[in-house]
Design a protein around this motif. Sequence first.
Motif, short mmCIF file in Angstrom:
data_model
loop_
_atom_site.label_atom_id
_atom_site.label_comp_id
_atom_site.label_asym_id
_atom_site.label_seq_id
_atom_site.Cartn_x
_atom_site.Cartn_y
_atom_site.Cartn_z
N HIS A 79 0.80 -1.23 0.00
CA HIS A 79 0.00 0.00 0.00
C HIS A 79 0.83 1.28 0.00
CE1 HIS A 79 -2.91 -3.05 1.37
NE2 HIS A 79 -3.83 -2.26 0.85
N TYR A 80 1.99 1.24 0.65
CA TYR A 80 2.86 2.43 0.72
C TYR A 80 4.31 2.02 0.45
CZ TYR A 80 -1.26 4.15 3.21
OH TYR A 80 -2.54 4.48 3.56
N PRO A 81 4.58 1.48 -0.75
CA PRO A 81 5.91 0.92 -1.01
C PRO A 81 7.03 1.94 -0.93
CG PRO A 81 4.61 1.08 -3.03
CD PRO A 81 3.68 1.36 -1.91
N ARG A 82 6.84 3.10 -1.56
CA ARG A 82 7.94 4.06 -1.61
C ARG A 82 8.27 4.66 -0.24
NH1 ARG A 82 9.38 5.76 -6.70
NH2 ARG A 82 7.23 5.39 -7.34
N THR A 84 7.74 3.36 2.65
CA THR A 84 8.29 2.30 3.48
C THR A 84 9.76 2.08 3.16
OG1 THR A 84 6.13 1.19 3.56
CG2 THR A 84 8.05 -0.13 4.15
N GLN A 85 10.10 2.06 1.88
CA GLN A 85 11.50 1.87 1.49
C GLN A 85 12.35 3.08 1.87
OE1 GLN A 85 10.04 0.49 -2.46
NE2 GLN A 85 11.82 -0.85 -2.43
N PHE A 86 11.81 4.26 1.78
CA PHE A 86 12.56 5.45 2.20
C PHE A 86 12.79 5.46 3.71
CE2 PHE A 86 11.95 7.43 -1.97
CZ PHE A 86 13.14 8.12 -2.10
N ALA A 87 11.85 4.91 4.48
CA ALA A 87 12.05 4.80 5.93
C ALA A 87 13.23 3.88 6.23
CB ALA A 87 10.78 4.27 6.59
N PHE A 88 13.33 2.78 5.50
CA PHE A 88 14.45 1.86 5.70
C PHE A 88 15.76 2.47 5.21
CE2 PHE A 88 11.15 -1.45 6.18
CZ PHE A 88 11.64 -2.07 7.31
N ILE A 89 15.70 3.29 4.15
CA ILE A 89 16.91 3.97 3.69
C ILE A 89 17.42 4.93 4.77
CG2 ILE A 89 17.78 5.70 2.05
CD1 ILE A 89 16.03 4.38 -0.09
N GLY A 90 16.49 5.66 5.40
CA GLY A 90 16.87 6.54 6.50
C GLY A 90 17.52 5.77 7.63
N LEU A 91 16.98 4.59 7.92
CA LEU A 91 17.53 3.75 8.96
C LEU A 91 18.95 3.29 8.61
CD1 LEU A 91 16.41 2.56 11.63
CD2 LEU A 91 15.83 0.49 10.37
N ILE A 226 31.30 -1.21 5.69
CA ILE A 226 30.80 0.12 5.30
C ILE A 226 30.38 0.11 3.83
CG2 ILE A 226 31.44 2.54 4.94
CD1 ILE A 226 33.23 2.28 7.44
N GLY A 227 31.18 -0.54 2.98
CA GLY A 227 30.84 -0.64 1.57
C GLY A 227 29.55 -1.40 1.34
N LEU A 228 29.36 -2.50 2.07
CA LEU A 228 28.14 -3.29 1.94
C LEU A 228 26.91 -2.49 2.37
CD1 LEU A 228 29.33 -6.76 3.33
CD2 LEU A 228 28.91 -6.16 0.94
N VAL A 229 27.06 -1.71 3.44
CA VAL A 229 25.94 -0.89 3.92
C VAL A 229 25.60 0.19 2.89
CG1 VAL A 229 25.21 0.76 5.69
CG2 VAL A 229 26.39 -1.34 6.36
N ILE A 230 26.62 0.83 2.33
CA ILE A 230 26.39 1.85 1.30
C ILE A 230 25.70 1.24 0.08
CG2 ILE A 230 27.52 3.40 -0.35
CD1 ILE A 230 29.65 3.93 1.80
N GLY A 231 26.18 0.07 -0.35
CA GLY A 231 25.59 -0.60 -1.51
C GLY A 231 24.15 -1.02 -1.28
N SER A 232 23.80 -1.34 -0.02
CA SER A 232 22.43 -1.78 0.27
C SER A 232 21.43 -0.65 0.09
CB SER A 232 22.35 -2.34 1.70
OG SER A 232 22.48 -1.31 2.66
N ILE A 233 21.89 0.61 0.18
CA ILE A 233 21.00 1.76 -0.05
C ILE A 233 20.46 1.70 -1.47
CG2 ILE A 233 20.87 4.29 -0.17
CD1 ILE A 233 23.07 4.35 1.98
N TYR A 234 21.33 1.37 -2.41
CA TYR A 234 20.91 1.28 -3.82
C TYR A 234 19.90 0.15 -4.01
CZ TYR A 234 21.19 0.84 -8.88
OH TYR A 234 20.88 0.77 -10.22
N VAL A 235 20.09 -0.95 -3.26
CA VAL A 235 19.18 -2.09 -3.38
C VAL A 235 17.78 -1.70 -2.92
CG1 VAL A 235 18.70 -4.43 -2.58
CG2 VAL A 235 21.05 -3.74 -3.05
N PHE A 237 16.59 1.46 -2.61
CA PHE A 237 16.09 2.70 -3.23
C PHE A 237 15.01 2.38 -4.29
CE2 PHE A 237 16.58 6.13 -6.48
CZ PHE A 237 16.07 7.16 -5.70
N PRO A 238 13.79 2.94 -4.13
CA PRO A 238 12.69 2.59 -5.03
C PRO A 238 12.52 3.54 -6.22
CG PRO A 238 11.85 3.85 -3.18
CD PRO A 238 13.34 3.76 -2.99
N GLY A 239 13.41 4.51 -6.34
CA GLY A 239 13.23 5.56 -7.34
C GLY A 239 12.66 6.81 -6.69
N TRP A 240 12.79 7.94 -7.36
CA TRP A 240 12.33 9.19 -6.78
C TRP A 240 10.81 9.27 -6.76
CZ3 TRP A 240 15.94 11.27 -4.09
CH2 TRP A 240 17.27 11.20 -4.52
#
Length: 272
Positions: A79-82, A84-91, A226-235, A237-240
């Motif tokens: 229902h709120y995909p974007r 929700t994913q942005f909340a996890f990106i912030g985390l 640190i690299g793995l954590v940075i890379g996971s942001i891209y995974v 990320f749902p798009g703007w």
Amino acid sequence: MEWKNLYRGLIMGAADVVPGVSGGTIALLLGIYDRLITSINKVFSKEWKQQLGFLIPLGIGMVAAIFLLANGIKWLFNHYPRPTQFAFIGLIIGVMPLLLKKSDAKVNFKWQHLLLLLISAVVAAGLSLLQGDEAFIIAEIDLITYVFLFFSGFIASAAMILPGISGSLILLLVGAYGTVIHAVTELQLDILVVVALGIGLGVITMSKIVSYCLKQYPLMTYAVIIGLVIGSIYVVFPGWPIDGIDTIFSSLAFLLGLAFAYVLGRVEYQES
């Protein structure tokens, strides 16, 4: 028993349900990552009783989160995909200052550490380019299926120990995610037991590897983490956002995740 670990396990379990988010990342945020690795490694030592007092409440919290929150998180993604994913990106981003401080990267990192960081980020981000079907559920369960699910659990849990690599994403990529989530919601105990055995063996194996690397090559290990954590942001990320309302909700969700990470990190690291 360290019953405070119940809520820590709930947060880690909730993260592990989400493809792209790692329970290891949350363990870093909670300030228990090093102790988690140590406790798992000492389960078969003379200090096993002390380790169980730490691990059992954590495990109960994680299992409870998987059973209690799986449907709720799935509903949010439907229902709120974007947002929700942005909340996890912030985390996830909220973990970065803690990692940089713990490794003192600004002072200690040399070119080889930065290269490892970059490679790890690319590897983690590259996982998002692989395809998986969340809806795929194995219909016929036989011996070969049980073996497949066991090794799927093994590989996924080995990934869970590494911050930045999602065990759920690994299950998705190998084609077991839908079957495991269906088994959770339908309480198919045979499947859950087989997957749990694979997860247990994978956690023990990877924790020994990570423990060795942290002791022998701490800076290189932190560069990889640190690299793995940075890379996971891209995974994740749902798009703007696509419109004004979506932008507002996604921005608020991102700030909420960031604030939660900041507050939780401050509390946990002050107490540890």
